[in-house]
Motif scaffolding. Structure first.
Motif, short mmCIF file in Angstrom:
data_model
loop_
_atom_site.label_atom_id
_atom_site.label_comp_id
_atom_site.label_asym_id
_atom_site.label_seq_id
_atom_site.Cartn_x
_atom_site.Cartn_y
_atom_site.Cartn_z
N GLY A 48 -1.48 39.33 13.95
CA GLY A 48 -2.56 39.93 13.18
C GLY A 48 -2.27 40.02 11.69
O GLY A 48 -3.02 40.65 10.95
N MET A 49 -1.18 39.42 11.22
CA MET A 49 -0.84 39.48 9.80
C MET A 49 -1.49 38.29 9.07
O MET A 49 -1.47 37.17 9.57
CB MET A 49 0.67 39.44 9.61
N PHE A 50 -2.04 38.56 7.89
CA PHE A 50 -2.64 37.51 7.08
C PHE A 50 -1.64 37.07 6.03
O PHE A 50 -0.95 37.90 5.42
CB PHE A 50 -3.92 38.02 6.41
N ALA A 51 -1.55 35.76 5.81
CA ALA A 51 -0.57 35.22 4.86
C ALA A 51 -1.09 33.90 4.32
O ALA A 51 -2.05 33.32 4.83
CB ALA A 51 0.77 35.03 5.55
N THR A 52 -0.40 33.41 3.29
CA THR A 52 -0.71 32.12 2.69
C THR A 52 0.40 31.14 3.03
O THR A 52 1.58 31.48 2.92
CB THR A 52 -0.82 32.26 1.16
N VAL A 53 0.03 29.93 3.41
CA VAL A 53 1.01 28.90 3.76
C VAL A 53 1.63 28.36 2.47
O VAL A 53 0.92 27.96 1.55
CB VAL A 53 0.34 27.76 4.55
N LYS A 54 2.98 28.35 2.41
CA LYS A 54 3.68 27.79 1.25
C LYS A 54 4.27 26.42 1.57
O LYS A 54 4.12 25.49 0.81
CB LYS A 54 4.80 28.75 0.79
N GLU A 55 4.99 26.32 2.70
CA GLU A 55 5.59 25.05 3.10
C GLU A 55 5.40 24.86 4.59
O GLU A 55 5.40 25.82 5.36
CB GLU A 55 7.09 25.04 2.80
N ILE A 56 5.26 23.60 5.00
CA ILE A 56 5.12 23.28 6.41
C ILE A 56 6.26 22.35 6.80
O ILE A 56 6.48 21.31 6.17
CB ILE A 56 3.76 22.59 6.69
N HIS A 57 7.00 22.74 7.83
CA HIS A 57 8.07 21.91 8.36
C HIS A 57 7.67 21.44 9.75
O HIS A 57 6.56 21.71 10.22
CB HIS A 57 9.38 22.71 8.39
N GLU A 58 8.59 20.76 10.43
CA GLU A 58 8.24 20.19 11.73
C GLU A 58 7.89 21.26 12.77
O GLU A 58 6.89 21.16 13.45
CB GLU A 58 9.41 19.34 12.23
N GLU A 59 8.69 22.29 12.90
CA GLU A 59 8.46 23.35 13.89
C GLU A 59 8.20 24.71 13.26
O GLU A 59 7.86 25.66 13.95
CB GLU A 59 9.66 23.47 14.84
N THR A 60 8.40 24.86 11.95
CA THR A 60 8.27 26.16 11.29
C THR A 60 7.31 26.07 10.11
O THR A 60 6.98 24.98 9.64
CB THR A 60 9.65 26.66 10.79
N VAL A 61 6.92 27.22 9.63
CA VAL A 61 6.02 27.34 8.49
C VAL A 61 6.55 28.45 7.60
O VAL A 61 6.93 29.52 8.09
CB VAL A 61 4.58 27.68 8.95
#
Length: 183
Positions: A48-61
Motif C-alpha cells: 500500500g505504499m506509493f513511490a516513484t520508480v528510479k531504476e529497474i533491474h532484472e528482479e528488483t526495482v
C-alpha cells in the motif's frame, strides 16, 4: 459406469480448469504491467505504499519512497503502476472535483440564500426567518374523510386490538400449560 456417475467429476474438472485459466490470465497481466514499468512512473506496492520508480533491474526495482529516500523492492512487490495524473493526485492529497456532482457547502448559508455574514446581520436585527411554516387555525373541520370511512377505520382498529389480545391470551395459556407439564 453410467454417464450420470461421471457427470459430477466432469463438472468438477471443468470448474478447476476455468479457475486456473483465469488465475493464469491475472498473473500474465501483472507480469506484463511490471515489465512495462519505466523510470519516473508512480507505483503502489502490495503493502500500500506509493513511490516513484528510479531504476529497474532484472528482479528488483529501486523506488524513491520520499524525497531523497530510496529502497530496493522485488518486482513482485509492485501491486500497480499508476497513471501520472492519478499518482500526482494521490501525492498532492487532492480529491478530484467532478463537474457533474453538486458541491456541498461547509455552512448553511446556501439554505438562506445569502452569505454567513448576512445571516448574522439579520439575526442581530431581530428579524424572524421564515421557515415556510404557516399557522393553522386551532379548530379546523375534518372534511377529508366521510363518516362511513371513519367508522370503518374505527372498526378495523378495534378488530386489530381484539386479535392482539386473543394472541396474548393464547400465549399466556400455552405458557401455563407448559409450566404444568414441566412439573
Amino acid at each position: 459406469m453410467s454417464i450420470y456417475t461421471l457427470l459430477p467429476f466432469i463438472v468438477l474438472i471443468g470448474a478447476m480448469f476455468l479457475m486456473t485459466r483465469s488465475a493464469k490470465k491475472k498473473q500474465q497481466a501483472a507480469a506484463q504491467m511490471r515489465n512495462e514499468m519505466q523510470a519516473g512512473t508512480g507505483v503502489r506496492t502490495i503493502g500500500g505504499m506509493f513511490a516513484t520508480v528510479k531504476e529497474i533491474h532484472e528482479e528488483t526495482v529501486l523506488l524513491e519512497v520520499a524525497p531523497g529516500v530510496h529502497a530496493i523492492y522485488a518486482k513482485n512487490a509492485i501491486g500497480a503502476v499508476l497513471a501520472d495524473e492519478e499518482y500526482n493526485r494521490i501525492l498532492d492529497g487532492a480529491d478530484p472535483v467532478h463537474g457533474d456532482e453538486p458541491v456541498v457547502p461547509d455552512d448553511a448559508s446556501s439554505l438562506t440564500g445569502g452569505t454567513a455574514g448576512e445571516a448574522t446581520e439579520t439575526a442581530d436585527e431581530g428579524d424572524k426567518i421564515d421557515l415556510g411554516k404557516a399557522e393553522t387555525p386551532a379548530a379546523e373541520p375534518a372534511e377529508d374523510k366521510p363518516a362511513a370511512a371513519e367508522a370503518k377505520d374505527t372498526k378495523a382498529a378495534e378488530d386489530a386490538k381484539d386479535t392482539v389480545k386473543a394472541d396474548a391470551d393464547t400465549a399466556k395459556d400455552d405458557k401455563k400449560s407448559g409450566d404444568d407439564e414441566a412439573k
